[in-house]
Design a protein around this motif. Structure first.
Motif, PDB file in Angstrom:
ATOM      1  N   SER A 238      -7.019  -7.393  -9.372  1.00  0.00           N
ATOM      2  CA  SER A 238      -5.773  -6.723  -8.991  1.00  0.00           C
ATOM      3  C   SER A 238      -5.783  -6.471  -7.485  1.00  0.00           C
ATOM      4  O   SER A 238      -6.733  -5.901  -6.953  1.00  0.00           O
TER       5      SER A 238
ATOM      6  N   SER B 178      -4.287  -4.410  -4.637  1.00  0.00           N
ATOM      7  CA  SER B 178      -3.518  -3.184  -4.428  1.00  0.00           C
ATOM      8  C   SER B 178      -2.637  -3.281  -3.204  1.00  0.00           C
ATOM      9  O   SER B 178      -2.909  -4.079  -2.296  1.00  0.00           O
TER      10      SER B 178
ATOM     11  N   TYR C 123      -5.985  -6.538   0.351  1.00  0.00           N
ATOM     12  CA  TYR C 123      -4.897  -5.627   0.009  1.00  0.00           C
ATOM     13  C   TYR C 123      -3.612  -6.301   0.474  1.00  0.00           C
ATOM     14  O   TYR C 123      -3.651  -7.215   1.300  1.00  0.00           O
TER      15      TYR C 123
ATOM     16  N   THR D 209      -1.313   0.157  -7.514  1.00  0.00           N
ATOM     17  CA  THR D 209      -1.509  -1.103  -8.233  1.00  0.00           C
ATOM     18  C   THR D 209      -0.160  -1.666  -8.672  1.00  0.00           C
ATOM     19  O   THR D 209       0.516  -1.033  -9.485  1.00  0.00           O
TER      20      THR D 209
ATOM     21  N   PHE E  34     -10.090  -3.947 -11.583  1.00  0.00           N
ATOM     22  CA  PHE E  34      -9.472  -3.043 -10.606  1.00  0.00           C
ATOM     23  C   PHE E  34     -10.568  -2.335  -9.802  1.00  0.00           C
ATOM     24  O   PHE E  34     -11.559  -1.899 -10.381  1.00  0.00           O
TER      25      PHE E  34
ATOM     26  N   ILE F 194     -10.308   0.893  -7.984  1.00  0.00           N
ATOM     27  CA  ILE F 194      -9.418   2.021  -7.674  1.00  0.00           C
ATOM     28  C   ILE F 194     -10.172   3.341  -7.815  1.00  0.00           C
ATOM     29  O   ILE F 194     -11.281   3.374  -8.340  1.00  0.00           O
TER      30      ILE F 194
END
Ligand code: 5GP
Length: 220
Positions: free
Chosen positions: A47, A49, A65, A95, A112, A114
């Protein structure tokens, strides 16, 4: 057996899950996340972000990112385009929702990187399809050393991140698994072990019923 555990093109179908890695800055979570996502054997989607933070010299927009300004971030939030979001060290991170829906909808897994605030939000939305891993540094001295060696943040930022590290570390007990990263190869192997075990979880393997039925109707 290998294919069932590692691949997504499995013979026995299952639901995909989200693997979340959290840790204080410098504990190695980003290195681990990127390493496992880059290994095609695991078939994991990473993922990407969005963030309002300044890009570091080594970072590539759209790869590490998607760097956006506060106005764009607020617009994404207002349109409900973020699965989760949080303010971390004075910057905003989130996200994007759509890629996650696409990957899970296809029965694949996503990874992820995070923080604990985002982890709580994702867990409350997708309870059974979330696996959480907390990475701890072997010591705070080593954490400082790694942040200084990285030399991508100003001394002020490093101090802020170390102060926050103590607070973040206290979230360890909210996670399913905890890895102490004193050796990157060992930590990577532990992460692979978690992936293998989670891919074998009966509850997510929707294809098992018909597989077992066909086993039992096999002629002797
Ligand atoms: P960094 O600025 O060092 O890349 O990341 C700072 C912190 O923000 C890390 O703990 C990282 O895991 C977290 N983070 C990165 N992206 C997201 C995101 O999309 N949502 C949340 N909640 N935290 C994020």
């Amino acid at each position: 057996m290998q294919a069932v555990v590692q691949g997504n093109a499995t013979t026995i179908g299952r639901r995909g899950f989200i693997l979340i890695l959290s840790s204080p800055s410098g504990a190695g979570k980003t290195t681990l996340t990127r390493a496992v996502a880059a290994d095609p054997k695991w078939g994991l989607d990473l993922s990407i972000s969005v963030t309002t933070r300044q890009r570091r010299p080594s970072e590539i927009d759209g790869k590490h990112y998607t760097f956006i300004d506060r106005e764009a971030f607020d617009a994404l939030r207002a349109a409900d385009n973020l699965l989760e979001w949080a303010e971390v060290h004075g910057n905003f991170y989130g996200t994007p929702r759509r890629p996650v829906e696409k990957v899970l909808g296809a029965g694949r897994d996503m990874i992820f990187d995070i923080d604990y605030q985002g982890t709580r939000q994702v867990r409350s939305k997708l309870t059974d399809d979330v696996v959480t891993v907390f990475i701890l540094p072997p010591s705070l001295a080593e954490l400082r050393h790694r942040l200084e060696r990285r030399a991508e943040d100003s001394p002020d930022t490093i101090e802020k991140r170390l102060a926050n590290a103590r607070l973040e570390i206290q979230r360890w007990s909210e996670y399913d698994y905890v890895i102490v990263n004193d050796d990157l190869d060992d930590a990577f192997r532990s992460l692979e072990g978690i992936l293998i075990a989670e891919r074998l979880k009966r509850a997510r393997r929707t294809g098992l019923t018909s597989f077992v039925e066909s086993l039992l109707t096999e002629p002797d």
